[in-house]
Write a protein that holds these residues in place. Structure first.
Motif: not given
Length: 461
Positions: A154, A157-158, A161, A169, A192-194, A196, A228
């Motif tokens: 995560s 990815y964060m 982004y 993703y 998705k990130i939030e 996860d 996030m």
């Protein structure tokens, strides 16, 4: 230790090594090599599962955006914004092009940054799948293993982004799926990130697995999730998360400036251990020089923000005379070579939570409550406390200045702050080549050629 256990651990470590040597092309095009040891064998017991996780953390320290070295966010985003001046002389050096804001899709630093990130995402996916499918691990161990890997994935990815905008993703190691990845739309990606990160928080244990805090726990998850929520401007939720961390007696603000970057502090929430015992941190190795600078120096406009009475000027940086000129280097980490018994690379510390919450409170129109949080780092640095009568706008200005003084060269915090505040374009004042489209990096050309579904390229490149 029995021969069988030794073999299992060696197997797990071998799997981790193989995993980290998979190229980005392999991530997109193929599954694991046919001769690789099956994942289920790595997750027969807790020891082997932890060995696979250790490989993931080792990769973060060695080559990743969280590395304190030349490939990490501290150096690359520090020179991209206004923390660092890059003094490399090679015209083909990727970091030098980032410093000059002249990066192109073939930039080597950008390509490596992307490649390492997706290798580690693949690694995390493999660990998540292995833990989930294990027939022998207990439920509690499965949850912890999955939580740690999901937390790392995560974070990757964060940050990706925020640097590249829309990105591919994936939560699988299936080569058919991964060979056809396209960039996920912004809203879907952020959701998705939030989601996860929320799941990782639920899975991570409250207690640290190791007293050195080198493995993330639930509170490291809270901090990542708070970041996030700030990105999503969910200020009330971010406030609750930061408050939860600061109310935990396991975390105590470090009031001794000299000890801020020592590994034993109870202000540390998560840190990465060097590859070998007593190795220097990558930050110490990268930024230390005598005489002529060799990689990066602190920008004069950054140095000028520190008054002569600010203890950070004495402890976080060092003046290095060279001829008629004096350069300043980052000196947060002190120990070099193999004489480093006291320092690990700190990723999250309570100091950041305090200033995160100060920002959150200004956004919630509670600026007066932010002042004591800003004063913590000011007073530790020997500066006078801010007046409780400051206007809301002045509190916001002081918070932003304090964050820059406290966190320069640390994991790209300056870039992410400026971007969240909508102030990146102010860099043109000190960086003449800066353009608005530089708020995003280009996708590596190599990746677009391998997988045309990643098109279109980011605007401006």
């Amino acid at each position: 230790m029995t021969t069988k256990i030794k073999y299992k651990i060696a197997t797990a470590l071998l799997t981790a090594v193989l995993l980290f040597n998979i190229s980005c092309e392999k991530f997109i095009e193929t599954d694991f090599p046919s001769n690789q040891i099956p994942t289920q064998l790595v997750f027969e017991d807790e020891q082997t599962a932890d060995a696979a996780l250790a490989g993931l953390y080792s990769g973060l320290w060695t080559n990743s955006m969280f590395s304190g070295g030349i490939d990490g966010m501290g150096a690359l985003l520090g020179t991209y914004t206004d923390d660092l001046t890059c003094v490399y002389t090679s015209s083909s050096n990727g970091a030098l092009d980032l410093f000059n804001n002249q990066q192109i899709p073939t930039n080597t630093a950008v390509t490596s940054f992307w490649t390492y990130a997706y290798q580690q995402i693949y690694a995390a996916n493999s660990i998540i799948e292995g833990a989930r499918n294990s027939k022998t691990l207990s439920g509690a161990v499965k949850d912890r293993i999955r939580g740690e890997a999901l937390f790392v994935r995560s974070l990757l990815y964060m940050q990706l982004y925020q640097i590249f905008a829309e990105i591919p993703y994936t939560d699988t190691t299936d080569y058919v799926v991964n060979s056809q990845l396209s960039r996920m739309p912004k809203d879907d990606l952020l959701t998705k990130i939030e989601t996860d990160l929320s799941e990782a928080v639920n899975l991570l244990p409250t207690a640290y697995k190791n007293t050195e805090r080198i493995y993330p726990n639930k509170y490291a998850g809270y901090m990542a999730l708070a970041k996030m929520k700030m990105l999503l401007k969910k200020w009330n939720e971010a406030d609750v998360l930061c408050s939860t961390i600061m109310q935990n007696s396991a975390y105590v603000y470090q009031t001794d400036m000299i000890k801020v970057f020592q590994k034993s502090g109870s202000h540390i929430i998560w840190q990465l251990k060097p590859k070998n015992n007593n190795d220097a941190t990558k930050e110490a190795s990268l930024y230390t020089f005598t005489g002529a600078p060799t990689s990066f120096v602190l920008r004069p406009d950054l140095v000028s923000l520190f008054s002569t009475t600010d203890l950070r000027r004495q402890n976080y940086m060092a003046a290095v005379p060279f001829g008629q000129q004096t350069n300043y280097r980052s000196a947060k980490y002190k120990n070099l070579a193999v004489n480093n018994p006291t320092e690990y690379s700190i990723i999250y510390r309570l100091d950041e939570v305090c200033l995160m919450q100060a920002e959150i409170l200004t956004e919630l129109n509670r600026a007066s409550e932010a002042i004591p949080l800003i004063n913590r780092s000011r007073q530790r640095a020997g500066l006078p406390a801010l007046s409780s009568t400051l206007s809301a706008n002045d509190v916001k200005i002081q918070m932003r200045d304090e964050k820059r003084r406290e966190f320069f060269t640390e994991h790209g915090i300056r870039f992410f702050d400026l971007k969240r505040w909508g102030l990146l374009d102010q860099l043109v004042i000190v960086k003449p080549n800066w353009k608005s489209f530089h708020s995003k990096w280009p996708l590596p050309q190599k990746e677009l050629l391998l997988n045309p579904k990643l098109n279109p390229q980011n605007t401006g490149y």
